[in-house]
Motif scaffolding. Structure first.
Motif, mmCIF file in Angstrom:
data_model
loop_
_atom_site.group_PDB
_atom_site.id
_atom_site.type_symbol
_atom_site.label_atom_id
_atom_site.label_comp_id
_atom_site.label_asym_id
_atom_site.label_seq_id
_atom_site.Cartn_x
_atom_site.Cartn_y
_atom_site.Cartn_z
ATOM 1 N N CYS A 89 0.840 -1.200 0.000
ATOM 2 C CA CYS A 89 0.000 0.000 0.000
ATOM 3 C C CYS A 89 0.873 1.247 0.000
ATOM 4 O O CYS A 89 1.771 1.386 0.830
ATOM 5 C CB CYS A 89 -0.911 -0.020 1.225
ATOM 6 N N PHE A 90 0.610 2.180 -0.918
ATOM 7 C CA PHE A 90 1.392 3.411 -0.983
ATOM 8 C C PHE A 90 1.369 4.170 0.339
ATOM 9 O O PHE A 90 2.389 4.669 0.806
ATOM 10 C CB PHE A 90 0.842 4.323 -2.093
ATOM 11 N N HIS A 91 0.196 4.260 0.936
ATOM 12 C CA HIS A 91 0.068 5.057 2.156
ATOM 13 C C HIS A 91 0.794 4.413 3.322
ATOM 14 O O HIS A 91 1.478 5.091 4.099
ATOM 15 C CB HIS A 91 -1.408 5.259 2.504
ATOM 16 N N GLU A 92 0.671 3.094 3.447
ATOM 17 C CA GLU A 92 1.371 2.412 4.529
ATOM 18 C C GLU A 92 2.883 2.466 4.317
ATOM 19 O O GLU A 92 3.660 2.545 5.274
ATOM 20 C CB GLU A 92 0.866 0.973 4.637
ATOM 21 N N ASN A 93 3.312 2.416 3.055
ATOM 22 C CA ASN A 93 4.737 2.600 2.769
ATOM 23 C C ASN A 93 5.211 3.968 3.232
ATOM 24 O O ASN A 93 6.297 4.106 3.814
ATOM 25 C CB ASN A 93 4.992 2.460 1.256
ATOM 26 N N MET A 94 4.406 4.981 2.966
ATOM 27 C CA MET A 94 4.766 6.346 3.342
ATOM 28 C C MET A 94 4.879 6.488 4.856
ATOM 29 O O MET A 94 5.806 7.123 5.377
ATOM 30 C CB MET A 94 3.725 7.325 2.798
ATOM 31 N N LEU A 95 3.953 5.902 5.571
ATOM 32 C CA LEU A 95 3.988 5.986 7.029
ATOM 33 C C LEU A 95 5.228 5.300 7.598
ATOM 34 O O LEU A 95 5.788 5.731 8.604
ATOM 35 C CB LEU A 95 2.735 5.345 7.624
ATOM 36 N N ALA A 96 5.642 4.231 6.929
ATOM 37 C CA ALA A 96 6.772 3.454 7.448
ATOM 38 C C ALA A 96 8.120 4.054 7.085
ATOM 39 O O ALA A 96 9.072 3.951 7.855
ATOM 40 C CB ALA A 96 6.703 2.024 6.920
ATOM 41 N N GLY A 97 8.215 4.697 5.909
ATOM 42 C CA GLY A 97 9.536 5.132 5.479
ATOM 43 C C GLY A 97 9.612 6.444 4.758
ATOM 44 O O GLY A 97 10.610 6.740 4.089
ATOM 45 N N ASP A 98 8.571 7.268 4.853
ATOM 46 C CA ASP A 98 8.559 8.601 4.243
ATOM 47 C C ASP A 98 8.623 8.571 2.725
ATOM 48 O O ASP A 98 8.948 9.571 2.091
ATOM 49 C CB ASP A 98 9.694 9.469 4.795
ATOM 50 N N THR A 99 8.374 7.450 2.104
ATOM 51 C CA THR A 99 8.251 7.364 0.664
ATOM 52 C C THR A 99 7.203 6.319 0.326
ATOM 53 O O THR A 99 7.158 5.259 0.961
ATOM 54 C CB THR A 99 9.579 7.013 -0.035
ATOM 55 N N ALA A 100 6.377 6.628 -0.654
ATOM 56 C CA ALA A 100 5.327 5.685 -1.040
ATOM 57 C C ALA A 100 5.865 4.538 -1.873
ATOM 58 O O ALA A 100 5.179 3.537 -2.080
ATOM 59 C CB ALA A 100 4.234 6.423 -1.821
ATOM 60 N N PHE A 101 7.117 4.663 -2.331
ATOM 61 C CA PHE A 101 7.641 3.731 -3.327
ATOM 62 C C PHE A 101 8.688 2.759 -2.792
ATOM 63 O O PHE A 101 9.458 2.187 -3.550
ATOM 64 C CB PHE A 101 8.192 4.520 -4.513
ATOM 65 N N ALA A 102 8.694 2.556 -1.486
ATOM 66 C CA ALA A 102 9.555 1.543 -0.872
ATOM 67 C C ALA A 102 8.708 0.768 0.126
ATOM 68 O O ALA A 102 8.150 1.356 1.053
ATOM 69 C CB ALA A 102 10.748 2.180 -0.173
ATOM 70 N N PRO A 103 8.548 -0.538 -0.049
ATOM 71 C CA PRO A 103 7.661 -1.310 0.822
ATOM 72 C C PRO A 103 8.140 -1.337 2.266
ATOM 73 O O PRO A 103 9.341 -1.351 2.545
ATOM 74 C CB PRO A 103 7.685 -2.711 0.202
#
Length: 282
Positions: free
Chosen positions: A220-234
């Motif tokens: 999920c793009f949003h969950e990626n963003m929450l975890a690592g400040d980028t939507a494009f890294a799982p």
């Protein structure tokens, strides 16, 4: 059928009911008196209205298990999956802690899920097994040889629009400028769309070399963003959970092919990566 359920059915509503297992539910979901738990009320409603709820477009049960209640995870998963007359368990969701800190709790959730599924397999309760969608969705994909190129359709054929007319990847990004992909005034941002499309090809690491790249498609793009400040890294926690659930699905699939192949002839699956998720830790 109660009027509100008739309305939901007529207009094709999906309904989700929160249920966290008897012990946890009574701790974190209180009645109006703010003293007594509401678990008995939920169970009574399900017993009375279960057949009508099943007629809805989609009915599901979700639960929230916080880190402080992790010792009760096994009971919560088992209660939701086996004791409720009309229950379905969705995906396990990670929290926002670093992987090293969250791993022990993730292992507990996977162990609780595996134990519940093992019990259902031993009891040959395949109806409830199929409702464990966190695993059954993967069983269905294995059976049909499905390749999943998208976790969701955000930025492909789906976007959200804010009240100010700005476009975002999905509803979870609305008003979050990190997920902005255009506006009514300027149109779609071609560079932002190209970045989304490139990510969907899973040509980046760790997705490119992952054995599950055709199953989760990068998360999920949003969950990626929450975890690592980028939507494009799982999120590594998401990857860890998916690996555990898929491994469990392989085990279930092999066992069913040998002992009850008719169960998987017409499997059903449901995929969600957001919102109402069972096994969510904080």
């Amino acid at each position: 059928m109660p009027l509100h359920l008739a309305f939901f059915r007529q207009h094709h509503f999906s309904v989700t009911l929160s249920y966290d297992g008897k012990s946890i539910h009574n701790r974190q979901r209180l009645n109006l008196d703010q003293k007594t738990g509401s678990e008995a009320v939920v169970r009574k409603k399900l017993n009375l209205l279960g057949a009508e709820l099943e007629k809805l477009r989609r009915f599901q049960v979700r639960g929230t298990i916080q880190a402080k209640n992790m010792a009760l995870a096994e009971e919560a998963v088992a209660d939701a999956a086996t004791k409720l007359p009309h229950a379905a368990m969705l995906s396990l969701a990670a929290d926002d802690r670093p992987f090293a800190e969250a791993k022990a709790d993730l292992d507990l959730m996977l162990q609780a899920t595996a134990k519940t599924i093992d019990n259902l397999m031993q009891q040959q309760d395949y109806t409830k097994l199929k409702r464990m969608t966190a695993v059954w969705q993967f069983v269905a994909q294995l059976h049909h040889g499905t390749y999943r190129g998208l976790t969701c359709h955000a930025g492909v054929n789906y976007l959200s629009v804010s009240t100010s007319g700005e476009f975002f990847l999905c509803h979870r990004f609305t008003e979050d400028q990190r997920g902005k992909i255009g506006s009514l005034q300027t149109g779609l941002d071609p560079d932002a769309i190209a970045q989304v499309q490139k990510h969907r090809l899973t040509e980046h690491e760790p997705c490119r070399s992952c054995w599950m790249r055709g199953v989760c498609a990068g998360g999920c793009f949003h969950e990626n963003m929450l975890a690592g400040d980028t939507a494009f890294a799982p999120d590594p926690k998401f990857c860890y959970l998916q690996d555990g659930l898929m491994s469990l699905a392989v085990k279930v699939y092999i066992a069913l092919r040998q002992t009850a192949p008719e169960v998987i002839d017409t499997p059903t699956a449901s995929w969600r990566t957001e919102g109402d998720l069972a096994g969510k830790t904080h």
